[in-house]
Design a protein around this motif. Sequence first.
Motif, PDB file in Angstrom:
ATOM      1  N   LEU A 388       0.837  -1.191   0.000  1.00 38.07           N
ATOM      2  CA  LEU A 388       0.000   0.000   0.000  1.00 38.07           C
ATOM      3  C   LEU A 388       0.877   1.248   0.000  1.00 38.07           C
ATOM      4  O   LEU A 388       2.027   1.216   0.461  1.00 38.07           O
ATOM      5  CB  LEU A 388      -0.900   0.011   1.240  1.00 38.07           C
ATOM      6  CG  LEU A 388      -1.998  -1.052   1.275  1.00 38.07           C
ATOM      7  CD1 LEU A 388      -2.664  -1.046   2.647  1.00 38.07           C
ATOM      8  CD2 LEU A 388      -3.025  -0.818   0.185  1.00 38.07           C
ATOM      9  N   ILE A 415      -5.438  -6.652  -3.001  1.00 34.39           N
ATOM     10  CA  ILE A 415      -5.686  -5.613  -3.990  1.00 34.39           C
ATOM     11  C   ILE A 415      -6.108  -6.240  -5.310  1.00 34.39           C
ATOM     12  O   ILE A 415      -5.422  -7.106  -5.846  1.00 34.39           O
ATOM     13  CB  ILE A 415      -4.437  -4.743  -4.187  1.00 34.39           C
ATOM     14  CG1 ILE A 415      -4.092  -4.014  -2.890  1.00 34.39           C
ATOM     15  CG2 ILE A 415      -4.647  -3.739  -5.315  1.00 34.39           C
ATOM     16  CD1 ILE A 415      -2.793  -3.260  -2.947  1.00 34.39           C
ATOM     17  N   ALA A 420      -8.921  -1.298  -6.277  1.00 31.77           N
ATOM     18  CA  ALA A 420      -7.597  -0.747  -5.968  1.00 31.77           C
ATOM     19  C   ALA A 420      -7.577   0.771  -6.003  1.00 31.77           C
ATOM     20  O   ALA A 420      -6.737   1.401  -5.354  1.00 31.77           O
ATOM     21  CB  ALA A 420      -6.552  -1.303  -6.935  1.00 31.77           C
ATOM     22  N   HIS A 421      -8.484   1.383  -6.773  1.00 27.62           N
ATOM     23  CA  HIS A 421      -8.499   2.836  -6.939  1.00 27.62           C
ATOM     24  C   HIS A 421      -9.926   3.348  -6.940  1.00 27.62           C
ATOM     25  O   HIS A 421     -10.877   2.605  -7.189  1.00 27.62           O
ATOM     26  CB  HIS A 421      -7.818   3.239  -8.255  1.00 27.62           C
ATOM     27  CG  HIS A 421      -6.383   2.842  -8.354  1.00 27.62           C
ATOM     28  ND1 HIS A 421      -5.989   1.646  -8.897  1.00 27.62           N
ATOM     29  CD2 HIS A 421      -5.243   3.482  -7.959  1.00 27.62           C
ATOM     30  CE1 HIS A 421      -4.669   1.557  -8.850  1.00 27.62           C
ATOM     31  NE2 HIS A 421      -4.199   2.647  -8.289  1.00 27.62           N
ATOM     32  N   ARG A 444      -6.504   7.987  -7.192  1.00 25.25           N
ATOM     33  CA  ARG A 444      -6.472   7.814  -5.742  1.00 25.25           C
ATOM     34  C   ARG A 444      -6.510   6.319  -5.401  1.00 25.25           C
ATOM     35  O   ARG A 444      -7.429   5.608  -5.803  1.00 25.25           O
ATOM     36  CB  ARG A 444      -7.667   8.505  -5.087  1.00 25.25           C
ATOM     37  CG  ARG A 444      -7.687  10.022  -5.228  1.00 25.25           C
ATOM     38  CD  ARG A 444      -8.946  10.582  -4.586  1.00 25.25           C
ATOM     39  NE  ARG A 444      -9.129  11.986  -4.867  1.00 25.25           N
ATOM     40  CZ  ARG A 444      -8.790  12.978  -4.056  1.00 25.25           C
ATOM     41  NH1 ARG A 444      -8.223  12.700  -2.899  1.00 25.25           N
ATOM     42  NH2 ARG A 444      -9.010  14.237  -4.396  1.00 25.25           N
ATOM     43  N   ALA A 445      -5.518   5.866  -4.664  1.00 28.12           N
ATOM     44  CA  ALA A 445      -5.482   4.472  -4.230  1.00 28.12           C
ATOM     45  C   ALA A 445      -6.468   4.257  -3.083  1.00 28.12           C
ATOM     46  O   ALA A 445      -6.798   5.183  -2.334  1.00 28.12           O
ATOM     47  CB  ALA A 445      -4.075   4.088  -3.796  1.00 28.12           C
ATOM     48  N   GLN A 464      -6.675   7.745  -0.596  1.00 26.32           N
ATOM     49  CA  GLN A 464      -5.630   8.774  -0.578  1.00 26.32           C
ATOM     50  C   GLN A 464      -6.225  10.176  -0.648  1.00 26.32           C
ATOM     51  O   GLN A 464      -7.221  10.414  -1.337  1.00 26.32           O
ATOM     52  CB  GLN A 464      -4.677   8.567  -1.755  1.00 26.32           C
ATOM     53  CG  GLN A 464      -3.625   7.500  -1.541  1.00 26.32           C
ATOM     54  CD  GLN A 464      -2.693   7.389  -2.729  1.00 26.32           C
ATOM     55  OE1 GLN A 464      -3.125   7.165  -3.857  1.00 26.32           O
ATOM     56  NE2 GLN A 464      -1.402   7.547  -2.484  1.00 26.32           N
TER      57      GLN A 464
END
Length: 542
Positions: A388, A415, A420-421, A444-445, A464
């Motif tokens: 991460l 993931i 994942a995003h 953005r993760a 994020q």
Amino acid sequence: MVPTEPKIQLIISPLLDGATDYAASSAVNHEERRTISIGVGQLPLVTIGSLWLNRRCLIETAGKDKIFHNLTISPDTVRLVKSDAKVDGHPLILKRFHQIGAGLAANCLAIKWRDDPYGIIVPVAEIIRFYYATSTDLAKVIFAGDFRHDLGSIVNPAECGFNEQEKRCLLKLRKEFADADAWIIGRILNNQEAFAGATLVHDSMIKEAVQNKPRLYPKAAFPFIGSTNLRVRVKPIRTPDDSGWRYIVFALEHCTGPFPFNAITCDRDNSNLRPEKGEDLPDDQKKPAFPAKPASGKNITDGELQSDNEPSNNVQSAVITLPEDRFGALSSMELEKPEKEMCHYISADTVRPLALPTDVLGTGDGTYSDNGVTPTEVETERVRQAPLPVSFENFEAMIRHLNELPGYQARIRPIKDSIAHIPLTKPRWTRQWSYLDSERKLRRAVAIADVTHKLQTYSLIEFQWRDGEAFKLALISLPSGVRLSDELINKLLYILAKKNGRWENAKPLPADTRLATLKHTWPCVEAYAEAVTSKIKNGNNI
């Protein structure tokens, strides 16, 4: 009965109210345990110590995680033993630590550990599940004995081989088998220990059947000789003289044991890989390839597997994918496909309609009847767990701390592309909140952790931020208490993206999803975890 699929028996026991150590003998009601049967094609889904609620597998499991480092696997250190065996006049497994049940003793492999020849006890069923029956198709051929008696149904033997100089396995798979099966098939065909272990399953049952035994207990063996680091889920038990510990393995999770090859090239009978442009046959001169197994579009987690009726081959198959990182020796290997000088196949259109609107699934070979049972297969998918981003360090530390609290189990979810995003809500070339950096198109993760408490599963969702932003942590659950599927979380993330990260503006959420939010105001990891547990205990606000 399902004529196309043999069954295996499982023993299940109800948990007692208030139980926290699910592996303890006192945690279950032994008087109410019973035996159920499932098709062998479902074996990849079932581990000893797994917990089930309303026919759904929970994230929480019985047993403790442990790693055995530098464990030697050899004929001198591994022996076959019955779980009810007596050693030097004492039971191998004392009843006060673990109850087996009269007449229900299973075959196990005992591994020498710290001078105790029986230090680690692994049920043979788990050896089969972990090393050999990793998918529905492989489970069926293992129990049918096809590696010895019908190899041509698995591969084209004339086009398989081994390049000693490169230590490269060459495989020509039959159309039924997924690419992920190639690793296991290649190991069995190119290693005598793996071949012996795989074929012993069927051969041992045939021998017992000839002897008219009422129950057939298969035998198996490790698919390698050598040193390994073995990550497992175990139940520690005391030795009969109370001088030390032995370990009953509930589930194998990761093994670094050697494979017989350093590279693998896998082709299949109906490969539709294309050669360089301009060198191919015209499409009208190609044969239709066997259609790939399509996704049915239904959420598989909503279906119930059964083993009483054949599935209908008039509808599309469903696939249950198990993402995992099982074998350390494969960490740097990729499955290679051969380059084509000419392609003789073209992708065929799917001729079967979408799956019927049914929640009933089956892993049998099926018949051409319209009985509403969706044909289903379990397949593994190799997943390399990516680290991460640094911004999630506190989140990871909190999950580790939460996992150590009594009554809680917490794990970061593997993931996958769908979660994942943060999903994009506009064309990828336009500026949007989903990008952490729109100029560089950096998305953005997302980090997701599943937390189980009192047989209820919750999902924590973190993502994020840019400098200067402030958002809330989401704690999400379903009224039924089951684990949120990746598909549902993807939908929630899309809704969140439309609301620019504001969970409070995202209500109402689909599927009766319950939502609680937490502000990032914790001075330490312990306070962070305490805020989460407080929300979980205060269930009325979730």
